[in-house]
Design an enzyme around this catalytic site. Structure first.
Site, PDB file in Angstrom:
ATOM      1  N   ARG A   5      -1.755  -5.579   4.421  1.00  0.00           N
ATOM      2  CA  ARG A   5      -0.892  -4.965   3.416  1.00  0.00           C
ATOM      3  C   ARG A   5       0.295  -4.306   4.118  1.00  0.00           C
ATOM      4  NH1 ARG A   5      -5.369  -1.182   0.574  1.00  0.00           N
ATOM      5  NH2 ARG A   5      -5.317  -0.452   2.750  1.00  0.00           N
ATOM      6  N   ARG A  40       0.865  -1.194   0.000  1.00  0.00           N
ATOM      7  CA  ARG A  40       0.000   0.000   0.000  1.00  0.00           C
ATOM      8  C   ARG A  40       0.887   1.224   0.000  1.00  0.00           C
ATOM      9  NH1 ARG A  40      -2.534   4.350   0.445  1.00  0.00           N
ATOM     10  NH2 ARG A  40      -4.689   4.525   1.220  1.00  0.00           N
ATOM     11  N   ASP A  43      -3.800   8.789  -0.925  1.00  0.00           N
ATOM     12  CA  ASP A  43      -5.082   8.104  -1.037  1.00  0.00           C
ATOM     13  C   ASP A  43      -5.617   8.389  -2.432  1.00  0.00           C
ATOM     14  OD1 ASP A  43      -6.946   6.445   0.005  1.00  0.00           O
ATOM     15  OD2 ASP A  43      -7.786   7.856   1.463  1.00  0.00           O
ATOM     16  N   GLU A  83     -11.249   5.842  -5.199  1.00  0.00           N
ATOM     17  CA  GLU A  83     -11.620   4.434  -5.064  1.00  0.00           C
ATOM     18  C   GLU A  83     -12.266   3.893  -6.337  1.00  0.00           C
ATOM     19  OE1 GLU A  83     -11.248   2.364  -2.206  1.00  0.00           O
ATOM     20  OE2 GLU A  83      -9.882   4.007  -1.728  1.00  0.00           O
TER      21      GLU A  83
END
Length: 288
Positions: free
Chosen positions: A192, A144, A149, A152
């Site tokens: 992760r 990750r 971020d 999505e």
């Protein structure tokens, strides 16, 4: 002239006494020493070749070299097959060099650990070619990207966010089927490994993947109360996001001139963190 026999006896007896005393003294000294058995003598003779410096020194050098090589192998050359095999003491101290086998989302991918890199034969020796290797799923580490971020993608019944497809496409083109170095920070709740990842571009230069995504407006700085990982690059990441916003690129873009003439309005941007919070609340209400 012959001396009488009685005149010569004292000298002879004195000589005999002296020799007798010497014999007694020698016997006494011999009795004071512990007897040496034949087995002790044979043991001493048996061990004498092994206590020689010509034998001891090379043996010590060979032992130390062997132990040093084993430690070096375990630390730097032993392959880590998946996340569960990473020892806790390695986090924040080690980096993993490996081959990106797949990119599943805009901010995570699968890494096949290749310790030693090309110097250890990875990529060019016939038995160390990762590309085309079958059944890699259980032999890779789920990484990750730290500090960012990305929008999505559609999964778990959730709709895709705007620019999620662009972020995924860019990340695939940037690191898929390439060797990268991951500076590992910690293991997250999804099993992760959160890591700062760099990839070599133009042979000599290494690029921080998270920073490049922020520069292109394809991700936001990771915002969470707990679990944020930036290494020592948090300010650099925030500056990159600010530049992308100011330049209005990627997810920060506004409609062009033609779009504004046609009445197109700028989409209200929802950060990935706000999107996940909203989806979680929505799903929670459904269960009630």
């Amino acid at each position: 002239m012959r001396w009488p026999s009685w005149l010569t006896k004292p000298s002879t007896s004195a000589k005999d006494d002296t020799s007798g005393e010497a014999v007694v003294s020698a016997q006494t000294s011999d009795l004071s020493k512990p007897p040496v058995s034949s087995s002790d003598a044979s043991n001493n003779n048996a061990w004498s070749p092994f206590v020689s410096l010509n034998v001891v020194v090379p043996s010590l050098v060979l032992t130390a070299t062997t132990l040093g090589f084993l430690r070096f192998y375990k630390t730097y050359l032993r392959r880590i097959p998946n996340t569960s095999h990473i020892k806790p003491e390695l986090y924040r101290r080690r980096s993993l060099f490996g081959y990106v086998t797949s990119v599943g989302d805009g901010d995570n991918f699968r890494l096949f650990h290749t310790p030693g890199g090309r110097l250890a034969g990875w990529g060019w020796l016939p038995w160390r070619r990762v590309k085309g290797m079958k059944q890699l799923q259980n032999k890779t580490i789920h990484i990750r990207l730290a500090g960012v971020d990305a929008p999505e993608c559609a999964h778990f019944g959730r709709p895709a966010q705007p620019y999620s497809a662009e972020a995924l496409s860019w990340l695939r083109s940037y690191i898929a089927n390439r060797y990268v170095r991951a500076y590992i920070h910690r293991r997250d709740q999804y099993d992760r490994v959160v890591a700062t990842v760099s990839v070599r571009r133009w042979l000599l230069f290494r690029r921080d993947v998270s920073l490049e995504m922020l520069n292109r407006g394809l991700a936001t700085v990771y915002e969470a109360k707990f679990g944020s990982e930036f290494g020592d690059k948090e300010q650099a990441y925030r500056d990159a996001e600010a530049r992308a916003k100011k330049a209005k690129i990627g997810m920060w873009a506004e409609p062009g001139l033609v779009g504004r003439i046609l009445g197109e309005k700028k989409q209200e941007l929802e950060s990935p963190r706000a999107y996940k919070t909203r989806m979680a609340a929505k799903e929670s209400n459904r269960k009630k």
